[in-house]
Design a protein around this motif. Structure first.
Motif, PDB file in Angstrom:
ATOM      1  N   TYR A 189      -6.311   2.296   8.553  1.00 51.04           N
ATOM      2  CA  TYR A 189      -7.401   1.592   7.874  1.00 51.04           C
ATOM      3  C   TYR A 189      -7.072   1.403   6.395  1.00 51.04           C
ATOM      4  O   TYR A 189      -7.270   0.316   5.835  1.00 51.04           O
ATOM      5  CB  TYR A 189      -8.691   2.390   8.043  1.00 51.04           C
ATOM      6  CG  TYR A 189      -9.957   1.698   7.581  1.00 51.04           C
ATOM      7  CD1 TYR A 189     -10.584   0.764   8.390  1.00 51.04           C
ATOM      8  CD2 TYR A 189     -10.531   2.021   6.361  1.00 51.04           C
ATOM      9  CE1 TYR A 189     -11.774   0.151   7.981  1.00 51.04           C
ATOM     10  CE2 TYR A 189     -11.711   1.426   5.941  1.00 51.04           C
ATOM     11  CZ  TYR A 189     -12.338   0.491   6.756  1.00 51.04           C
ATOM     12  OH  TYR A 189     -13.507  -0.111   6.351  1.00 51.04           O
ATOM     13  N   ILE A 190      -6.554   2.455   5.769  1.00 50.02           N
ATOM     14  CA  ILE A 190      -6.142   2.360   4.366  1.00 50.02           C
ATOM     15  C   ILE A 190      -5.012   1.345   4.210  1.00 50.02           C
ATOM     16  O   ILE A 190      -5.015   0.528   3.281  1.00 50.02           O
ATOM     17  CB  ILE A 190      -5.693   3.745   3.837  1.00 50.02           C
ATOM     18  CG1 ILE A 190      -6.822   4.774   3.945  1.00 50.02           C
ATOM     19  CG2 ILE A 190      -5.195   3.624   2.397  1.00 50.02           C
ATOM     20  CD1 ILE A 190      -8.024   4.476   3.098  1.00 50.02           C
ATOM     21  N   PHE A 232      -6.708  -1.083  11.393  1.00 47.96           N
ATOM     22  CA  PHE A 232      -5.926  -1.852  10.412  1.00 47.96           C
ATOM     23  C   PHE A 232      -6.629  -3.160  10.079  1.00 47.96           C
ATOM     24  O   PHE A 232      -6.748  -3.542   8.906  1.00 47.96           O
ATOM     25  CB  PHE A 232      -4.530  -2.118  10.984  1.00 47.96           C
ATOM     26  CG  PHE A 232      -3.628  -2.926  10.101  1.00 47.96           C
ATOM     27  CD1 PHE A 232      -2.972  -2.346   9.018  1.00 47.96           C
ATOM     28  CD2 PHE A 232      -3.419  -4.280  10.345  1.00 47.96           C
ATOM     29  CE1 PHE A 232      -2.139  -3.098   8.201  1.00 47.96           C
ATOM     30  CE2 PHE A 232      -2.590  -5.040   9.535  1.00 47.96           C
ATOM     31  CZ  PHE A 232      -1.940  -4.446   8.453  1.00 47.96           C
ATOM     32  N   THR A 233      -7.129  -3.838  11.107  1.00 47.71           N
ATOM     33  CA  THR A 233      -7.784  -5.134  10.903  1.00 47.71           C
ATOM     34  C   THR A 233      -9.109  -4.988  10.168  1.00 47.71           C
ATOM     35  O   THR A 233      -9.409  -5.774   9.257  1.00 47.71           O
ATOM     36  CB  THR A 233      -8.006  -5.820  12.257  1.00 47.71           C
ATOM     37  OG1 THR A 233      -6.745  -5.956  12.928  1.00 47.71           O
ATOM     38  CG2 THR A 233      -8.633  -7.195  12.085  1.00 47.71           C
ATOM     39  N   LYS A 272      -1.483  11.317   6.738  1.00 50.35           N
ATOM     40  CA  LYS A 272      -1.463  11.013   5.307  1.00 50.35           C
ATOM     41  C   LYS A 272      -1.094   9.549   5.110  1.00 50.35           C
ATOM     42  O   LYS A 272      -0.711   8.845   6.058  1.00 50.35           O
ATOM     43  CB  LYS A 272      -0.486  11.924   4.571  1.00 50.35           C
ATOM     44  CG  LYS A 272       0.954  11.841   5.041  1.00 50.35           C
ATOM     45  CD  LYS A 272       1.825  12.860   4.300  1.00 50.35           C
ATOM     46  CE  LYS A 272       3.261  12.846   4.813  1.00 50.35           C
ATOM     47  NZ  LYS A 272       4.120  13.828   4.102  1.00 50.35           N
ATOM     48  N   VAL A 273      -1.198   9.102   3.871  1.00 50.40           N
ATOM     49  CA  VAL A 273      -0.904   7.717   3.518  1.00 50.40           C
ATOM     50  C   VAL A 273       0.353   7.688   2.663  1.00 50.40           C
ATOM     51  O   VAL A 273       0.502   8.488   1.733  1.00 50.40           O
ATOM     52  CB  VAL A 273      -2.085   7.080   2.747  1.00 50.40           C
ATOM     53  CG1 VAL A 273      -1.759   5.652   2.331  1.00 50.40           C
ATOM     54  CG2 VAL A 273      -3.351   7.116   3.603  1.00 50.40           C
ATOM     55  N   SER A 274       1.275   6.777   2.983  1.00 49.34           N
ATOM     56  CA  SER A 274       2.504   6.653   2.186  1.00 49.34           C
ATOM     57  C   SER A 274       2.173   6.270   0.754  1.00 49.34           C
ATOM     58  O   SER A 274       1.187   5.569   0.497  1.00 49.34           O
ATOM     59  CB  SER A 274       3.412   5.565   2.776  1.00 49.34           C
ATOM     60  OG  SER A 274       3.845   5.872   4.065  1.00 49.34           O
ATOM     61  N   ALA A 316      -8.363   1.244  -2.070  1.00 46.56           N
ATOM     62  CA  ALA A 316      -7.810   2.129  -1.045  1.00 46.56           C
ATOM     63  C   ALA A 316      -8.057   3.594  -1.387  1.00 46.56           C
ATOM     64  O   ALA A 316      -8.422   4.403  -0.516  1.00 46.56           O
ATOM     65  CB  ALA A 316      -6.319   1.858  -0.875  1.00 46.56           C
ATOM     66  N   ASP A 317      -7.868   3.953  -2.649  1.00 50.41           N
ATOM     67  CA  ASP A 317      -8.074   5.346  -3.069  1.00 50.41           C
ATOM     68  C   ASP A 317      -9.535   5.761  -2.945  1.00 50.41           C
ATOM     69  O   ASP A 317      -9.846   6.902  -2.579  1.00 50.41           O
ATOM     70  CB  ASP A 317      -7.596   5.538  -4.513  1.00 50.41           C
ATOM     71  CG  ASP A 317      -6.083   5.638  -4.623  1.00 50.41           C
ATOM     72  OD1 ASP A 317      -5.425   5.867  -3.592  1.00 50.41           O
ATOM     73  OD2 ASP A 317      -5.568   5.484  -5.749  1.00 50.41           O
ATOM     74  N   ASP A 318     -10.442   4.820  -3.252  1.00 49.84           N
ATOM     75  CA  ASP A 318     -11.870   5.126  -3.138  1.00 49.84           C
ATOM     76  C   ASP A 318     -12.250   5.424  -1.689  1.00 49.84           C
ATOM     77  O   ASP A 318     -12.996   6.369  -1.410  1.00 49.84           O
ATOM     78  CB  ASP A 318     -12.712   3.955  -3.674  1.00 49.84           C
ATOM     79  CG  ASP A 318     -12.667   3.839  -5.190  1.00 49.84           C
ATOM     80  OD1 ASP A 318     -12.197   4.790  -5.841  1.00 49.84           O
ATOM     81  OD2 ASP A 318     -13.087   2.788  -5.715  1.00 49.84           O
ATOM     82  N   VAL A 319     -11.747   4.613  -0.770  1.00 51.40           N
ATOM     83  CA  VAL A 319     -12.051   4.823   0.647  1.00 51.40           C
ATOM     84  C   VAL A 319     -11.376   6.102   1.148  1.00 51.40           C
ATOM     85  O   VAL A 319     -11.965   6.879   1.904  1.00 51.40           O
ATOM     86  CB  VAL A 319     -11.624   3.611   1.487  1.00 51.40           C
ATOM     87  CG1 VAL A 319     -11.784   3.898   2.979  1.00 51.40           C
ATOM     88  CG2 VAL A 319     -12.439   2.379   1.097  1.00 51.40           C
ATOM     89  N   LYS A 320     -10.161   6.338   0.693  1.00 52.19           N
ATOM     90  CA  LYS A 320      -9.457   7.567   1.094  1.00 52.19           C
ATOM     91  C   LYS A 320     -10.242   8.796   0.662  1.00 52.19           C
ATOM     92  O   LYS A 320     -10.353   9.778   1.413  1.00 52.19           O
ATOM     93  CB  LYS A 320      -8.056   7.589   0.476  1.00 52.19           C
ATOM     94  CG  LYS A 320      -7.251   8.826   0.847  1.00 52.19           C
ATOM     95  CD  LYS A 320      -5.885   8.812   0.185  1.00 52.19           C
ATOM     96  CE  LYS A 320      -5.132  10.103   0.467  1.00 52.19           C
ATOM     97  NZ  LYS A 320      -3.824  10.155  -0.220  1.00 52.19           N
ATOM     98  N   ALA A 321     -10.806   8.759  -0.532  1.00 51.53           N
ATOM     99  CA  ALA A 321     -11.595   9.892  -1.030  1.00 51.53           C
ATOM    100  C   ALA A 321     -12.811  10.139  -0.141  1.00 51.53           C
ATOM    101  O   ALA A 321     -13.203  11.289   0.096  1.00 51.53           O
ATOM    102  CB  ALA A 321     -12.032   9.630  -2.472  1.00 51.53           C
ATOM    103  N   LYS A 322     -13.399   9.065   0.380  1.00 51.84           N
ATOM    104  CA  LYS A 322     -14.545   9.212   1.283  1.00 51.84           C
ATOM    105  C   LYS A 322     -14.118   9.832   2.614  1.00 51.84           C
ATOM    106  O   LYS A 322     -14.849  10.633   3.201  1.00 51.84           O
ATOM    107  CB  LYS A 322     -15.218   7.860   1.494  1.00 51.84           C
ATOM    108  CG  LYS A 322     -15.907   7.321   0.247  1.00 51.84           C
ATOM    109  CD  LYS A 322     -16.522   5.954   0.482  1.00 51.84           C
ATOM    110  CE  LYS A 322     -17.194   5.426  -0.785  1.00 51.84           C
ATOM    111  NZ  LYS A 322     -17.761   4.066  -0.595  1.00 51.84           N
TER     112      LYS A 322
END
Length: 369
Positions: A147-148, A180-181, A297-299, A313-319
């Motif tokens: 998703y990220i 992803f979509t 994890k995210v590359s 992306a970082d904001d959503v990852k933090a959530k």
């Protein structure tokens, strides 16, 4: 004969080897350390599924008092049973990670029954309460990292056309394509993802053909769900497209084209499991988690990822890390216009309906059969 190329499973084909194995399995040196076995269906340096597990094994090797034995290119047949018996009898392994999906039933189940005092951990989420209690199954919600990647891809595409090279239309693969979509359309509501299914997990020729076909149709960002993304990554970069990786960080293969990727974090999980076993703590038979639990994890972001994309992306990852985000939140329609998740309905990662996913969401061009 090249004895250096003889695998452990070949050593067990004669009764003499079995006798030797039982002798070595009880030697004093083995008692002073814990031996952990890792088994791979492919090459440990495939820049994909097997390398991700091998990186986890490498992290285990750093633990004090731990010995690691490994064997690669073991087919999903009774060959894995021979390898397991070898690791137990020749090396004294007491914890085994047969990592390939097809190893589990009947092979791991059979070996867990044969060696009830040993521990077997299998990747794939297949364990049920009918299986031996000394076997366990673990897996990760890697669709969170997909998703990220989708968010980054949505910001990065110039054509609005994304591509996905996939093996088979099974629920886990569909979940990744859909995540992803949905991420991409969060960033770019008009983005579409075109999918090509190759038919199996490792088909480099078809993966190359699919990559080229997608680029010929105007796709400028690609990702995948196959065992070895190397083919897709290198071919896409050669054609001037951008890529999001899968399984491990493939940026060394295409440093200028690589945007980010969805990675397994076995380097964190495997040492944790080993420490639990050594301490006598039970590992849950069914173990799952996502970004928050550090199983995926995210590359790192590539040089072409914009500041806006990074922030979103970082904001959503933090959530995700705080447990406050749901990917599959209604209303969601499939790519035929049918509502598959009603408005007001959240399907969290543990929702059993996600385990049965058989659709592609709106915005995906492709078929599930």
């Amino acid at each position: 004969m090249d004895f250096g190329r003889i695998s452990r499973r070949h050593l067990l084909q004669g009764s003499a080897a079995l006798a030797l194995g039982s002798t070595l399995g009880t030697r004093g040196a083995a008692a002073a350390e814990t031996t952990v076995g890792f088994i791979y269906v492919g090459s440990r340096d495939d820049y994909g599924y097997n390398q991700a597990h091998a990186q986890g094994a490498a992290a285990v090797k750093k633990l004090p008092g731990i010995k690691v034995v490994e064997e690669e290119k073991v087919p999903e047949t009774d060959a894995v049973e021979k390898t397991i018996e070898s690791m137990v009898n020749l090396d004294g392994a007491t914890l085994l990670f047969p990592t390939s999906f097809g190893y589990y039933n009947p092979h791991v189940v059979k070996m867990a029954g044969k060696f009830p005092k040993l521990h077997f951990e299998h990747c794939g989420g297949l364990w049920s309460d009918k299986d031996p209690k000394n076997a366990g199954s673990y897996f990760g919600y890697i669709d969170e990292a997909q998703y990220i990647s989708g968010i980054v891809a949505g910001y990065s595409t110039k054509s609005g056309k994304l591509g996905f090279v996939a093996a088979k239309p099974i629920p886990q693969v569909l979940r990744n394509i859909n995540a992803f979509t949905l991420g991409a359309r969060l960033a770019n509501p008009k983005a579409t993802t075109q999918v090509i299914f190759t038919g199996d997990w490792s088909m480099p020729v078809k993966e190359a053909e699919a990559t080229n076909s997608l680029i010929d149709q105007g796709v400028d960002v690609l990702t995948c769900h196959v065992d070895g993304p190397k083919t897709m990554v290198e071919n896409a970069a050669r054609r001037g497209a951008m890529v999001c990786g899968y399984h491990v960080n493939q940026s060394p293969l295409a440093p200028k084209a690589y945007l980010t990727g969805a990675e397994w974090n076995w380097e964190a999980l495997y040492p944790k499991f080993v420490k639990m076993i050594v301490a006598g703590e039970p590992i849950p038979n069914f173990y799952r988690g996502g970004l928050k639990e550090e199983i995926v994890k995210v590359s790192p972001y590539g040089e072409m990822v914009s500041a806006e994309a990074r922030k979103h992306a970082d904001d959503v990852k933090a959530k995700f890390m705080s447990g406050e985000y749901t990917i599959f939140k209604g209303p969601i329609a499939d790519n035929k216009g049918k509502t598959v998740i009603a408005g007001g309905t959240d399907r969290g990662q543990q929702d059993p309906e996600l385990e049965k996913m058989d659709y592609l969401v709106e915005g995906v061009i492709g078929a599930t059969a």
